[in-house]
Design a protein around this motif. Sequence first.
Motif, PDB file in Angstrom:
ATOM      1  N   ALA A 165     -29.222 -35.613 -30.888  1.00  0.00           N
ATOM      2  CA  ALA A 165     -28.045 -34.731 -30.779  1.00  0.00           C
ATOM      3  C   ALA A 165     -27.319 -34.986 -29.453  1.00  0.00           C
ATOM      4  CB  ALA A 165     -28.470 -33.268 -30.887  1.00  0.00           C
ATOM      5  N   ARG A 166     -28.085 -35.212 -28.381  1.00  0.00           N
ATOM      6  CA  ARG A 166     -27.447 -35.499 -27.083  1.00  0.00           C
ATOM      7  C   ARG A 166     -26.608 -36.775 -27.174  1.00  0.00           C
ATOM      8  NH1 ARG A 166     -29.473 -33.219 -22.376  1.00  0.00           N
ATOM      9  NH2 ARG A 166     -27.445 -33.869 -21.574  1.00  0.00           N
ATOM     10  N   CYS A 170     -23.780 -33.764 -27.867  1.00  0.00           N
ATOM     11  CA  CYS A 170     -24.185 -32.398 -27.507  1.00  0.00           C
ATOM     12  C   CYS A 170     -24.651 -32.330 -26.059  1.00  0.00           C
ATOM     13  CB  CYS A 170     -25.342 -31.935 -28.395  1.00  0.00           C
ATOM     14  SG  CYS A 170     -24.871 -31.555 -30.080  1.00  0.00           S
ATOM     15  N   THR A 171     -24.321 -31.233 -25.401  1.00  0.00           N
ATOM     16  CA  THR A 171     -24.945 -30.940 -24.109  1.00  0.00           C
ATOM     17  C   THR A 171     -26.349 -30.404 -24.398  1.00  0.00           C
ATOM     18  OG1 THR A 171     -24.148 -28.687 -24.184  1.00  0.00           O
ATOM     19  CG2 THR A 171     -22.714 -30.303 -23.091  1.00  0.00           C
ATOM     20  N   ALA A 172     -27.124 -30.175 -23.328  1.00  0.00           N
ATOM     21  CA  ALA A 172     -28.475 -29.636 -23.532  1.00  0.00           C
ATOM     22  C   ALA A 172     -28.396 -28.295 -24.266  1.00  0.00           C
ATOM     23  CB  ALA A 172     -29.175 -29.490 -22.185  1.00  0.00           C
ATOM     24  N   SER A 174     -25.881 -27.126 -26.213  1.00  0.00           N
ATOM     25  CA  SER A 174     -25.398 -27.182 -27.601  1.00  0.00           C
ATOM     26  C   SER A 174     -26.406 -27.867 -28.513  1.00  0.00           C
ATOM     27  CB  SER A 174     -24.018 -27.841 -27.690  1.00  0.00           C
ATOM     28  OG  SER A 174     -24.057 -29.152 -27.204  1.00  0.00           O
ATOM     29  N   ARG A 178     -27.409 -25.997 -31.769  1.00  0.00           N
ATOM     30  CA  ARG A 178     -27.052 -26.577 -33.075  1.00  0.00           C
ATOM     31  C   ARG A 178     -28.245 -27.198 -33.793  1.00  0.00           C
ATOM     32  NH1 ARG A 178     -21.936 -30.231 -33.505  1.00  0.00           N
ATOM     33  NH2 ARG A 178     -22.466 -29.884 -35.680  1.00  0.00           N
ATOM     34  N   VAL A 179     -29.273 -27.567 -33.039  1.00  0.00           N
ATOM     35  CA  VAL A 179     -30.383 -28.282 -33.681  1.00  0.00           C
ATOM     36  C   VAL A 179     -31.707 -27.515 -33.563  1.00  0.00           C
ATOM     37  CG1 VAL A 179     -31.732 -30.423 -33.654  1.00  0.00           C
ATOM     38  CG2 VAL A 179     -29.258 -30.502 -33.322  1.00  0.00           C
TER      39      VAL A 179
END
Lengths: 262, 366
Positions: A165-166, A170-172, A174, A178-179
Amino acid sequence: MSFKRDLPFRLALIVPLAGLTGYFLLLIGSQYVFFSAAAFLHQLALPEIQAAIVLSLGSATVSALLAVGIAVPGAYLLARREFPGKRLLDTFLDLPVVLTPIALGTLILMAWNTPAGRLLDDLGLTLPFTVAGVIAAQFTVVAAIALRLLKTTFEQIDPRYEQVARTLGCTAASSFRRVTLPLAGRGILAAFILTWARAVGEFGATVMVAGTARGATATLPSSIYLAMSVADLPRAVTLIVLLLLISLAVLLAVRFALGSRP
Amino acid sequence: MIRIEQLTARQGSFRLGPIDLDLERGGYLTILGPSGAGKTVLLEVCLGLATAAAGRLWLDDIEATQLPPELRRIAYLPQDLALFPHLSVRDNILFGARQRRLAPEVILGRLQELTVLLDLDGIIARRTVTTLSGGEKQRVALARALLPGPRLLFLDEPFSALDAAIKRQLQIKLRQINRELGVTILHVTHDQEEAFLLGERIAVMIAGKLRQVGRRDDIYYRPASLAVARFLRNQNILELQVDQVGTDGSCKLVGSLPLVTSGCTGIRPGERVAVGIRSEEVVIIRPDRPIGNDLLDNLFDARVVDILGFGGTHTLTVAIADSGVRLDVELPNCAFRDLGYAVGDSLRIALRRRSLWTLPMNSSSP
């Protein structure tokens, strides 16, 4: 042939389980001797019983929400990050799980007699013999359990999901939102249900901090204690049956929350 | 595109690097190494998922050593793919593009392109990724990685769990992605066939260090060290002594098998060297045909002592007369059938100078 050869081993597996099941059935079934539907309904109509039910369910909901709310970030931190003193902290946070609730209740009372406790008391957070005390006692007992359950939940989620995700933008925070959080959803729900059930059944710390004032701070477990102390069996049986029904509902809810997971 | 300078990292007792590596835009580099060599650690450091102890990383001439992963714009396909099990196939594919807030028309255009390229039509409407087959999961993960338009694609052993037929289909897809979409790819694998099939350049990593970086043939036929030669399954390695070195870089070697080799620059008489030849480079002399001049230097009588069949090839183990040396000789099946050798048969073999590589014995750790 093979069945006969395996028979002693099969019996060694079956007999203890059958014995334990029989023992539990004896405990639960013995209520039937003392149970009467009329007495049950009569007891349920009493204001002090209703107050105990409302207090138990309400305070357990608040304390479980607080415990899970604090445990989610804490457990995620313990599951995902390495930092100096982590093992020590992890062990320290386990203390309330192994310490007897009576001792935990005593610790709360003693803490409220320190300058910091008196300051909190002055600020309005009065615990002895109050509903806030019931919630504080339940929270103290269940918070560490929630932390332990949720740490296991987060540890079971492969960190690779967050890493991917990163790389996808994504930031840490988000990637967590989100995950990880959706993947932990069932585990969080199960942790909430189990801590809530433990809070409903909490007795030792609650009695120490909040007492057993009928209609005020008496919860379902402390009401059972009060009923038995004056040999009021119909009331005790009513409250036990209530707790049994709640426990059964909790177990079914946990099974539903965890789905087909073992 | 990506430039790595003196990069080091530590994970427990494992030490990576120092690594120096670069990859141009549109290139395809495979990092080949055994399990535990540090390939994944290198990828994770470049992705920003693990911390570098020292060194620098450049992406498009911007120093990225301290950039968080989300700002590096490097797509990542890990070995286990890590498709999000709580999302549908479509939501998995769109995850990165939505996170990067790409314009809907851009997303739609790329999605259509990838749907055709990766044959996603039959699976994109599935409500879960958990029921997809291994090959379908690979295609969905590739689409998810490519849809946001990354500057680089990192692949970490992506096909290790697939059967041979699906693996080959996806390898062909990867070449298409590299050539047709112009995606720059850094692909980590322990599979030598995959590395040589896909990589325009190959970097061999052993025990946390890059031992050799070069084009396919250089790596395959001219290993830079004994460690690389052994890892690349050079079965025929001999330890010999240099007798004479010629002005043209050739040298005469003595020991268990007298040989004449080329490429001896920097090697002195009396020095011990390792000499090797790939098994498919050993020439079997057919008695009915003339012998070329390039075969006359190293011509030996031998006897077949073992034969192993591997699908499309056969490997003959031959013992060279009066030397005690055994060499493997690989033949395609058609040649093996034509020659009709059996264990115990005599034959003549030749080792071309240009097929032999020569390394100083201390070249294990360059």
